[in-house]
Design an enzyme around this catalytic site. Structure first.
Site, PDB file in Angstrom:
ATOM      1  N   SER A 152       0.843  -1.216   0.000  1.00 24.63           N
ATOM      2  CA  SER A 152       0.000   0.000   0.000  1.00 24.63           C
ATOM      3  C   SER A 152       0.869   1.254   0.000  1.00 24.63           C
ATOM      4  O   SER A 152       0.421   2.323  -0.410  1.00 24.63           O
ATOM      5  CB  SER A 152      -0.932  -0.003   1.215  1.00 24.63           C
ATOM      6  OG  SER A 152      -0.174  -0.061   2.406  1.00 24.63           O
ATOM      7  N   GLU A 153       2.139   1.119   0.456  1.00 27.19           N
ATOM      8  CA  GLU A 153       3.039   2.277   0.508  1.00 27.19           C
ATOM      9  C   GLU A 153       3.579   2.667  -0.867  1.00 27.19           C
ATOM     10  O   GLU A 153       4.304   3.654  -0.987  1.00 27.19           O
ATOM     11  CB  GLU A 153       4.231   1.996   1.432  1.00 27.19           C
ATOM     12  CG  GLU A 153       3.873   1.628   2.832  1.00 27.19           C
ATOM     13  CD  GLU A 153       3.434   2.792   3.676  1.00 27.19           C
ATOM     14  OE1 GLU A 153       2.706   3.648   3.137  1.00 27.19           O
ATOM     15  OE2 GLU A 153       3.809   2.824   4.846  1.00 27.19           O
ATOM     16  N   HIS A 172      11.942   2.448   1.332  1.00 25.93           N
ATOM     17  CA  HIS A 172      11.337   2.940   2.575  1.00 25.93           C
ATOM     18  C   HIS A 172      11.575   1.899   3.654  1.00 25.93           C
ATOM     19  O   HIS A 172      11.377   0.694   3.435  1.00 25.93           O
ATOM     20  CB  HIS A 172       9.832   3.157   2.387  1.00 25.93           C
ATOM     21  CG  HIS A 172       9.086   3.214   3.688  1.00 25.93           C
ATOM     22  ND1 HIS A 172       9.378   4.139   4.662  1.00 25.93           N
ATOM     23  CD2 HIS A 172       8.092   2.444   4.194  1.00 25.93           C
ATOM     24  CE1 HIS A 172       8.585   3.933   5.708  1.00 25.93           C
ATOM     25  NE2 HIS A 172       7.800   2.910   5.445  1.00 25.93           N
ATOM     26  N   HIS A 174      12.459   1.357   8.328  1.00 21.39           N
ATOM     27  CA  HIS A 174      12.296   1.879   9.695  1.00 21.39           C
ATOM     28  C   HIS A 174      13.572   1.662  10.509  1.00 21.39           C
ATOM     29  O   HIS A 174      13.532   0.997  11.548  1.00 21.39           O
ATOM     30  CB  HIS A 174      11.140   1.169  10.406  1.00 21.39           C
ATOM     31  CG  HIS A 174       9.876   1.057   9.604  1.00 21.39           C
ATOM     32  ND1 HIS A 174       9.056  -0.044   9.631  1.00 21.39           N
ATOM     33  CD2 HIS A 174       9.293   1.925   8.740  1.00 21.39           C
ATOM     34  CE1 HIS A 174       8.016   0.144   8.837  1.00 21.39           C
ATOM     35  NE2 HIS A 174       8.145   1.331   8.273  1.00 21.39           N
ATOM     36  N   HIS A 235       7.398   7.567  12.055  1.00 20.45           N
ATOM     37  CA  HIS A 235       7.259   6.419  11.162  1.00 20.45           C
ATOM     38  C   HIS A 235       8.618   5.818  10.774  1.00 20.45           C
ATOM     39  O   HIS A 235       8.961   4.729  11.231  1.00 20.45           O
ATOM     40  CB  HIS A 235       6.481   6.875   9.926  1.00 20.45           C
ATOM     41  CG  HIS A 235       6.142   5.764   8.992  1.00 20.45           C
ATOM     42  ND1 HIS A 235       5.123   5.833   8.092  1.00 20.45           N
ATOM     43  CD2 HIS A 235       6.701   4.544   8.805  1.00 20.45           C
ATOM     44  CE1 HIS A 235       5.055   4.712   7.409  1.00 20.45           C
ATOM     45  NE2 HIS A 235       6.013   3.921   7.823  1.00 20.45           N
TER      46      HIS A 235
HETATM   47 ZN   LIG Z   1       6.642   2.139   6.953  1.00 18.55          ZN
END
Ligand SMILES: [Zn+2]
Length: 350
Positions: A152-153, A172, A174, A235
């Protein structure tokens, strides 16, 4: 348990589900090769409806959507695409090994054509990626082909591709140290470590929005033209580059930099910065490498943040004209003078 049977459908969309599912539906029966759109998959997750393919296949069984012959097929199976898929899987393992992606977190993509992006799937650990797990989407996020639904990102990745023509790859993740900055709303200072200055430099901090939504995707738009790395508030981080490997390098560089700053902060001594003329040398190298930085158009005296003092990490650039190397005694003297003036002003009001 109440099942709905959509085994005749080749593609299951959100509309198919909202039309067929009841409040007590717990299971969806699907054909072996049926494709579930990302919004339909989100609907299933939200309503806790499990997915069962064919008669024997378990819910999580992986299927590969057959690719019809044509330009999409040719693109997705081209030697370049196969090499990119291998690179994405390799980078996924690197991210996982460095503990930058937890659970099924993180996502990777590569723009392989003007309206075609190879994407990692949703709900998969980046350690376990195989080339056949990847999918192809267009720049609006519509999945064109692939064995698993896209992340979904991907919407955030697509905003970056639309905004920055040079961006070919997006990562992306974390990573804990850079994310620690992102959750405290701090951006790391400049003019401390040359490698960070050249490859990343000024980092932006985008505002918080719910992950996976179009609103979240749009939060990075104001920053990505001038920054190849953005801290995503509360995030994680997102990095873009010319290759997937280089985007992953930036994640390593920014996380290691944040980690080093945290270690240095424990030493209790203010950081030493190199001077603005040295920063100008590094920015010249950066410009030659074609890397973005909002300071490319700045005056030399505006290139570096103020020296750090304990308890403060993100600071504004030093006003032009001030001495570039105030020592601690000079800083103390300034603080004392300012404090005296503030106290005098307060007393005069009484
Ligand atoms: Zn994320």
């Amino acid at each position: 348990m109440k099942s709905i049977d959509l085994t005749q459908e080749k593609v299951v969309t959100l509309g198919d589900l909202t039309g067929a599912a009841q409040a007590d539906t717990t299971e969806l029966l699907l054909g072996e090769s049926a494709l579930v759109t990302p919004s339909a998959l989100e609907f299933l997750e939200q309503h806790r409806i499990s997915l069962r393919r064919g008669a024997q296949a378990p819910a999580a069984a992986q299927t590969v959507t057959p690719i019809a012959a044509g330009p999409v097929h040719d693109l997705f199976t081209s030697p370049e695409a196969e090499a990119v898929k291998e690179e994405i899987c390799h980078v996924g393992r690197k991210l996982w090994q460095r503990a930058y992606v937890d659970g099924n977190g993180g996502n990777i993509s590569y723009r392989i054509g003007p309206n075609a992006v190879i994407s990692t799937p949703t709900l998969m650990s980046k350690a376990d990626l195989q080339p056949q797990d990847l999918c192809l989407v267009d720049l609006e996020g519509k999945q064109l082909v692939g064995g698993r639904p896209r992340t979904s990102e991907i919407l955030m990745h697509l905003e970056i591709y639309k905004e920055v023509p040079e961006a070919k790859a997006v990562v992306h993740c974390h990573p804990a140290h850079a994310t620690a900055y992102a959750i405290t709303g701090r951006v790391p200072p400049t003019c401390v470590i040359p490698e960070f200055e050249v490859f990343i430099g000024k980092v932006a901090l985008s505002p918080y929005e719910t992950p996976g939504t179009p609103e979240f995707a749009r939060t990075v738009i104001p920053f990505v033209k001038n920054h190849n790395t953005v801290l995503l508030a509360n995030h994680g981080i997102v990095c873009w580059a010319d290759t997937v490997t280089h985007a992953e390098w930036y994640a390593e560089v920014v996380d290691t930099y944040c980690w080093t700053l945290m270690l240095a902060a424990q030493l209790g001594t203010p950081l030493s910065h190199f001077a603005s003329d040295k920063a100008a040398d590094l920015l010249a190298i950066k410009k030659r490498l074609g890397l973005p930085d909002p300071r490319h158009e700045s005056k030399e005296c505006e290139l570096c943040d103020l020296p750090e003092v304990p308890g403060s990490i993100a600071m504004q650039p030093r006003p032009c004209g001030l001495s570039p190397s105030l020592n601690r005694a000079e800083i103390d003297a300034i603080v004392e003078a300012v404090t005296d003036r503030v106290v005098a002003a307060l007393n005069a009001r009484r």
